[in-house]
Design a protein around this motif. Structure first.
Motif, PDB file in Angstrom:
ATOM      1  N   MET A   1       0.877  -1.209   0.040  1.00  0.00           N
ATOM      2  CA  MET A   1       0.029   0.179   0.110  1.00  0.00           C
ATOM      3  C   MET A   1       0.852   1.137   0.002  1.00  0.00           C
ATOM      4  SD  MET A   1      -3.028   1.002   2.556  1.00  0.00           S
ATOM      5  CE  MET A   1      -4.671   1.340   1.724  1.00  0.00           C
ATOM      6  N   VAL A   2       1.399   1.437   1.006  1.00  0.00           N
ATOM      7  CA  VAL A   2       2.544   2.520   1.214  1.00  0.00           C
ATOM      8  C   VAL A   2       3.882   2.115   1.670  1.00  0.00           C
ATOM      9  CG1 VAL A   2       2.931   4.681   2.392  1.00  0.00           C
ATOM     10  CG2 VAL A   2       0.553   4.141   1.877  1.00  0.00           C
ATOM     11  N   GLU A   6       8.003   5.208  -1.174  1.00  0.00           N
ATOM     12  CA  GLU A   6       7.021   6.339  -1.272  1.00  0.00           C
ATOM     13  C   GLU A   6       7.036   7.265  -0.102  1.00  0.00           C
ATOM     14  OE1 GLU A   6       5.500   2.944  -1.354  1.00  0.00           O
ATOM     15  OE2 GLU A   6       5.888   2.554  -3.341  1.00  0.00           O
ATOM     16  N   ASN A   7       7.145   6.792   0.951  1.00  0.00           N
ATOM     17  CA  ASN A   7       7.162   7.669   2.272  1.00  0.00           C
ATOM     18  C   ASN A   7       8.065   7.346   3.171  1.00  0.00           C
ATOM     19  OD1 ASN A   7       6.180   9.221   4.514  1.00  0.00           O
ATOM     20  ND2 ASN A   7       4.143   9.285   3.337  1.00  0.00           N
ATOM     21  N   TRP A  11       7.712   5.532   7.304  1.00  0.00           N
ATOM     22  CA  TRP A  11       8.462   4.215   7.711  1.00  0.00           C
ATOM     23  C   TRP A  11       9.641   4.559   8.583  1.00  0.00           C
ATOM     24  CZ3 TRP A  11       8.109  -0.768   5.928  1.00  0.00           C
ATOM     25  CH2 TRP A  11       6.911  -1.233   5.395  1.00  0.00           C
ATOM     26  N   HIS A  45      -0.396  10.568   7.676  1.00  0.00           N
ATOM     27  CA  HIS A  45      -0.466   9.149   6.880  1.00  0.00           C
ATOM     28  C   HIS A  45      -0.905   9.638   5.431  1.00  0.00           C
ATOM     29  CE1 HIS A  45      -1.451   5.098   5.488  1.00  0.00           C
ATOM     30  NE2 HIS A  45      -0.719   4.943   6.535  1.00  0.00           N
ATOM     31  N   PRO A  46      -0.369   9.350   4.291  1.00  0.00           N
ATOM     32  CA  PRO A  46      -0.937   9.378   3.004  1.00  0.00           C
ATOM     33  C   PRO A  46      -2.284   9.036   2.650  1.00  0.00           C
ATOM     34  CG  PRO A  46       0.761   7.926   2.904  1.00  0.00           C
ATOM     35  CD  PRO A  46       0.770   8.154   4.381  1.00  0.00           C
ATOM     36  N   VAL A  47      -2.745   8.106   3.276  1.00  0.00           N
ATOM     37  CA  VAL A  47      -4.150   7.664   3.018  1.00  0.00           C
ATOM     38  C   VAL A  47      -5.128   7.730   3.900  1.00  0.00           C
ATOM     39  CG1 VAL A  47      -5.340   5.360   2.204  1.00  0.00           C
ATOM     40  CG2 VAL A  47      -2.802   5.813   1.366  1.00  0.00           C
ATOM     41  N   ASN A  88      -0.482  -1.817   6.246  1.00  0.00           N
ATOM     42  CA  ASN A  88      -1.139  -0.533   6.053  1.00  0.00           C
ATOM     43  C   ASN A  88      -0.254   0.726   6.533  1.00  0.00           C
ATOM     44  OD1 ASN A  88      -4.029  -1.509   5.497  1.00  0.00           O
ATOM     45  ND2 ASN A  88      -3.935  -2.269   7.339  1.00  0.00           N
ATOM     46  N   ALA A  89       1.065   0.323   6.941  1.00  0.00           N
ATOM     47  CA  ALA A  89       2.023   1.417   7.250  1.00  0.00           C
ATOM     48  C   ALA A  89       1.352   2.211   8.377  1.00  0.00           C
ATOM     49  CB  ALA A  89       2.310   2.344   5.962  1.00  0.00           C
TER      50      ALA A  89
END
Length: 189
Positions: A1-2, A6-7, A11, A45-47, A88-89
């Protein structure tokens, strides 16, 4: 997902957390499957509406109908970090881990064979649940309700009935309390 590429900031933050660490934040969203928390020291969180997440069972030791019975959006919370959910990070959190378990305190002061007063809270085909202390319910199995046995608890009891019960088992590990009506002294029935 992430993923980490990407981030990397998210992380790095999640990988820095340790099991048992206390974190604080603000409830940002309440869903039927859990509660999102924006952590004070964490990135966005990006999502999701928060980098922290509390599953329903981790909200409270007490039984409740909906997450909104325990928390509300905008509420400040203190939680224990359980694990880094890499799928789901997000940080999996527990509010109940920061509170004493009422069942263990009850078990410290209760013995098998002890008679208790309680209130019927739920009727099921296999028995009835009786609340014997604040937040503490035990099961009176159908075979322990009466002698001779009955086929349906509703033939004898209604939710709200006050009853005397005897403690037959205290299972600390599974947090289960077994009760009996049959074993109550005849003068108290």
């Amino acid at each position: 997902m992430v993923g980490p590429s990407e981030n990397p900031e998210l992380w790095a933050f999640l990988e820095s957390l340790r099991c048992g660490e206390l974190l604080s934040g603000t409830v940002t969203a309440i869903e039927r499957f859990g509660v999102f928390v924006a952590l004070d020291d964490g990135p966005d969180h990006p999502v999701f509406p928060g980098v922290g997440f509390i599953t329903i069972p981790e909200l409270s030791w007490r039984r409740f109908e909906a997450a909104s019975d325990v928390v509300h959006a905008g509420q400040r919370v203190s939680c224990e970090f359980l694990q880094f959910d890499t799928w789901n990070a997000e940080a999996r959190l527990s509010m109940r881990a920061t509170q004493p378990d009422p069942f263990q305190a009850f078990a410290d002061h209760t013995a098998v064979g002890q008679e208790l007063q309680g209130q019927v809270t739920k009727l099921l085909r296999f028995g009835v649940f009786v609340q014997v202390a604040d937040g503490i319910e035990g099961l009176v199995h159908l075979r322990e309700l009466t002698w001779p046995p009955v086929e349906a608890p509703e033939d004898i009891f209604q939710v709200g009935d006050e009853v005397t019960v005897v403690v037959t088992e205290i299972d600390r590990e599974r947090r289960r309390l077994s009760l009996s009506r049959r074993q109550v002294s005849p003068a108290l029935q």
